[in-house]
Design a protein around this motif. Structure first.
Motif, PDB file in Angstrom:
ATOM      1  N   HIS A  97     101.866  75.307  -0.718  1.00 33.74           N
ATOM      2  CA  HIS A  97     100.977  76.720  -0.533  1.00 33.74           C
ATOM      3  C   HIS A  97      99.814  76.569  -1.253  1.00 33.74           C
ATOM      4  O   HIS A  97      98.940  77.591  -1.363  1.00 33.74           O
ATOM      5  CB  HIS A  97     101.869  77.923  -0.793  1.00 33.74           C
ATOM      6  N   ASN A 175     103.171  80.671 -10.761  1.00 33.95           N
ATOM      7  CA  ASN A 175     104.486  80.341  -9.931  1.00 33.95           C
ATOM      8  C   ASN A 175     105.343  79.062 -11.022  1.00 33.95           C
ATOM      9  O   ASN A 175     106.624  79.275 -10.682  1.00 33.95           O
ATOM     10  CB  ASN A 175     104.005  79.539  -8.760  1.00 33.95           C
ATOM     11  N   HIS A 409     107.987  77.874  -7.283  1.00 34.42           N
ATOM     12  CA  HIS A 409     108.139  79.429  -6.625  1.00 34.42           C
ATOM     13  C   HIS A 409     107.058  79.647  -5.653  1.00 34.42           C
ATOM     14  O   HIS A 409     105.837  79.265  -5.803  1.00 34.42           O
ATOM     15  CB  HIS A 409     107.970  80.233  -7.607  1.00 34.42           C
ATOM     16  N   GLY A 410     107.412  80.047  -4.455  1.00 35.52           N
ATOM     17  CA  GLY A 410     106.349  80.124  -3.290  1.00 35.52           C
ATOM     18  C   GLY A 410     106.227  79.058  -2.238  1.00 35.52           C
ATOM     19  O   GLY A 410     105.570  79.294  -1.041  1.00 35.52           O
ATOM     20  N   TYR A 424      99.974  83.181  -1.678  1.00 35.38           N
ATOM     21  CA  TYR A 424     101.176  83.742  -2.140  1.00 35.38           C
ATOM     22  C   TYR A 424     102.556  83.045  -1.675  1.00 35.38           C
ATOM     23  O   TYR A 424     103.532  83.153  -1.990  1.00 35.38           O
ATOM     24  CB  TYR A 424     101.241  85.133  -1.797  1.00 35.38           C
ATOM     25  N   THR A 426     105.716  81.949  -0.031  1.00 35.10           N
ATOM     26  CA  THR A 426     106.973  82.762   0.747  1.00 35.10           C
ATOM     27  C   THR A 426     106.796  84.140   0.039  1.00 35.10           C
ATOM     28  O   THR A 426     107.474  85.046   0.584  1.00 35.10           O
ATOM     29  CB  THR A 426     108.046  82.179  -0.065  1.00 35.10           C
ATOM     30  N   ASP A 427     106.029  84.535  -0.978  1.00 37.57           N
ATOM     31  CA  ASP A 427     105.862  86.039  -1.201  1.00 37.57           C
ATOM     32  C   ASP A 427     105.006  86.703  -0.489  1.00 37.57           C
ATOM     33  O   ASP A 427     104.834  88.030  -0.761  1.00 37.57           O
ATOM     34  CB  ASP A 427     105.396  85.906  -2.762  1.00 37.57           C
ATOM     35  N   GLN A 428     104.355  86.206   0.504  1.00 37.90           N
ATOM     36  CA  GLN A 428     103.620  86.994   1.381  1.00 37.90           C
ATOM     37  C   GLN A 428     104.201  87.994   1.988  1.00 37.90           C
ATOM     38  O   GLN A 428     103.898  89.184   2.255  1.00 37.90           O
ATOM     39  CB  GLN A 428     103.104  86.189   2.480  1.00 37.90           C
TER      40      GLN A 428
END
Ligand SMILES: Cc1cc2nc3c(=O)[nH]c(=O)nc-3n(C[C@H](O)[C@H](O)[C@H](O)COP(=O)(O)OP(=O)(O)OC[C@H]3O[C@@H](n4cnc5c(N)ncnc54)[C@H](O)[C@@H]3O)c2cc1C
Length: 531
Positions: A97, A175, A409-410, A424, A426-428
């Motif tokens: 990402h 992240n 992370h993400g 972002y 997966t934090d989207q």
């Protein structure tokens, strides 16, 4: 309700639960964060302390390239290039990402350059092996101009296209911090190491530190302390030995940021040899163009290094050599400087450009491990080497490194980058849910930049942002993209943060004052003394 593991108060309150840490890391830049992720995923009890914010130092001020370094190839530093290209491939897999496959064009203004750079870049492709991001090719003048419409056409022969990685440095830092915490480490920003604790024989047994938000002092015990403070390394080395040898020479690199109209399209420009033999990049970044960098030897370092007038002039002049429509000072949206923590040469006569860019681990008699040099691209390998070194010194029980395939992370396969929110990962979804729960948070903070109020709230709740600067410089990159726009956002962001963090009016006014002072240094002086 589920506990928020990124909540600072929760992390601070949990400190007394650990009487002795396996590893304490000083510094929350690329190097320290990498070590924290490596250490905790091997199963060691890990504490990282950062005096200001993650990536406050050099790690938010890079050229944003995940690269092997074409320049080092030209210098014949094959091992360094091979290692970095390997790491580039791993990072692209583990943080897809954040790392994007970026094409670069080297414009050729001399007849022989096409052949010369095509051969050189084939070697670059070859060294990347299976982790190559794509083949380099030679293109003619028409194709070069099609790809780079603003490029100077006079004297142009053609171009050589190659692929490298491009990323967002401080977002990766955040992240990485989240990855370490998710795996059980304790990481605290705004927490400064003030001294090293030593036993009567001089061996390090821990650190003294201060929570700079509350001024409360702490002592943390560990037989292994790792100094990952970049250009500040010598200050920590001096805490354990007053006459410690100088290990770092800071070299300053400046970047200027312009609107995308000066380099429309998807390609970056790589200028392999400027008038004084440096490399200069013009790279598309968050709908702007980042141009840099310089390489200026400095005697001193600071948390907010200042661009020198001749560095600004050099970038403007060199970039303009390659453009049909020149950029002006007033076109600069942001200006920022960073310091390379280059490993000091043994012989003081060596020049910066020749000084080693590979990393170095110093083992002090006190037991302190210092990891210096290297680059963002190789942060994972640097961390692996550091923890392996500690194991070989019998400071840690043997456990194998876990980070080669560790998702950061993400991490989420990302092809579609049409919305700026791709960053972002997966934090989207969580960010979208936050906006949906309160549509007012969907409002933009400034008409020239895409960032919304929701991102401020999200940064405070999930990304450990504690100040207006943490948000506008390193969670959303407003300060680095358009310093004037960032200035205009100050009050709004201070207001949102004060509510989120439960702070009073005095705190808010202090924040506004401090950020405005800082941001003005990222705005270009329209009429400098020497211009
Ligand atoms: C201009 C420039 C361009 C670059 N471009 C690239 C690029 O495109 N690609 C690439 O791969 N690399 C690039 N690099 C290199 C890369 O950015 C650095 O190698 C890397 O960021 C260094 O990270 P670090 O963690 O060692 O240092 P830093 O990021 O400076 O981190 C050190 C941290 O230690 C903290 N600290 C200091 N003292 C204390 C204390 N007493 N207590 C607690 N914390 C403390 C500081 O606040 C700081 O956050 C570039 C470097 C520069 C300068």
């Amino acid at each position: 309700m589920e506990e928020n593991i990124f909540n600072r108060e929760h992390l601070v309150n949990s400190l007394p639960n650990t009487s002795k840490w396996d590893v304490i890391i000083i510094g929350g830049g690329a190097t320290g964060l990498g070590v924290a992720v490596d250490s905790v995923t091997r199963g060691y009890k890990t504490l990282l302390l950062e005096q200001v914010d993650y990536a406050k130092g050099t790690s938010s001020r890079s050229t944003k390239l995940v690269h092997g370094g074409v320049r080092y190839l030209a210098q014949g530093n094959i091992d360094l290039v091979r290692e970095a290209l390997h790491e580039r491939g791993l990072l692209e897999k583990n943080a897809p990402h954040l790392v994007k496959n970026q094409s670069f064009v080297i414009p050729n203004y001399r007849w022989w350059e096409g052949i010369y750079y095509t051969i050189g870049l084939k070697a670059y492709d070859f060294l990347a092996g299976k982790l190559s991001l794509g083949k380099s090719t030679h293109i003619n003048k028409t194709k070069t101009v099609e790809r780079l419409s603003t490029l100077r056409k006079k004297g142009l022969y053609g171009g050589v296209v190659y692929k490298d990685g491009q990323f967002d440095d401080s977002r990766l830092a955040i992240n990485l911090a989240q990855t370490a915490i998710e795996n059980g480490a304790t990481l605290l920003n705004h927490f400064k190491v003030t001294d090293l604790i030593q036993d009567p024989k001089g061996k390090i047994t821990g650190v003294n530190a201060q929570d700079t938000e509350t001024s409360k002092e702490y002592a943390f015990a560990s037989d292994l302390v790792i100094n990952a403070t970049g250009v500040f390394s010598d200050e920590i080395l001096k805490m354990q030995k007053k006459d410690a040898r100088k290990s770092i020479v800071p070299s300053q690199g400046v970047h200027l940021v312009f609107d995308k109209s000066f380099l429309p399209g998807d390609d970056a420009i790589m200028i392999p040899k400027t008038d004084d033999g440096r490399v200069l990049f013009a790279v598309p970044w968050h709908d702007k163009v980042l141009v840099g960098t310089t390489d200026t030897n400095l005697d001193d370092h600071s948390l907010e290094p200042q661009a020198q007038e001749q560095e600004i002039e050099f970038i403007l002049k060199t970039f303009n050599n390659y453009l049909d429509k020149p950029v002006k000072r007033s076109d600069v949206r942001s200006i920022f400087a960073g310091l390379r923590p280059l490993a000091a040469p043994k012989d003081d006569s060596e020049k910066t450009k020749e000084i080693s860019r590979s990393h170095k681990i110093i083992v002090s008699e006190s037991g302190l491990l210092t990891i210096t040099g290297g680059k963002w691209t190789t942060y994972r390998r640097m961390a692996q080497d550091t923890i392996n070194k500690a194991i070989s010194l019998k400071k840690l029980p043997k456990k194998t490194c876990q980070t080669k395939d560790l998702a950061i992370h993400g991490a989420k396969p990302t092809e579609d980058r049409s919305s700026y929110l791709y960053i972002y990962g997966t934090d989207q979804e969580a960010l979208a849910a936050l906006t949906a729960s309160n549509p007012e948070l969907g409002q933009k903070l400034h008409p020239r930049l895409p960032f919304t109020k929701a991102e401020v709230v999200f940064a405070a709740r999930n990304e450990m942002a504690r100040t207006v600067e943490d948000v506008l410089a390193r969670r959303v990159r407003a300060l680095f993209l358009d310093a004037d726009a960032a200035l205009s956002m100050t009050e709004e962001v201070a207001d949102l943060l004060a509510k989120e963090l439960n702070k009073d009016e005095v705190w808010k006014q202090n924040q506004i004052q401090q950020f405005k002072k800082l941001a003005s240094q990222y705005c270009i002086d329209a009429s400098p003394v020497s211009a």
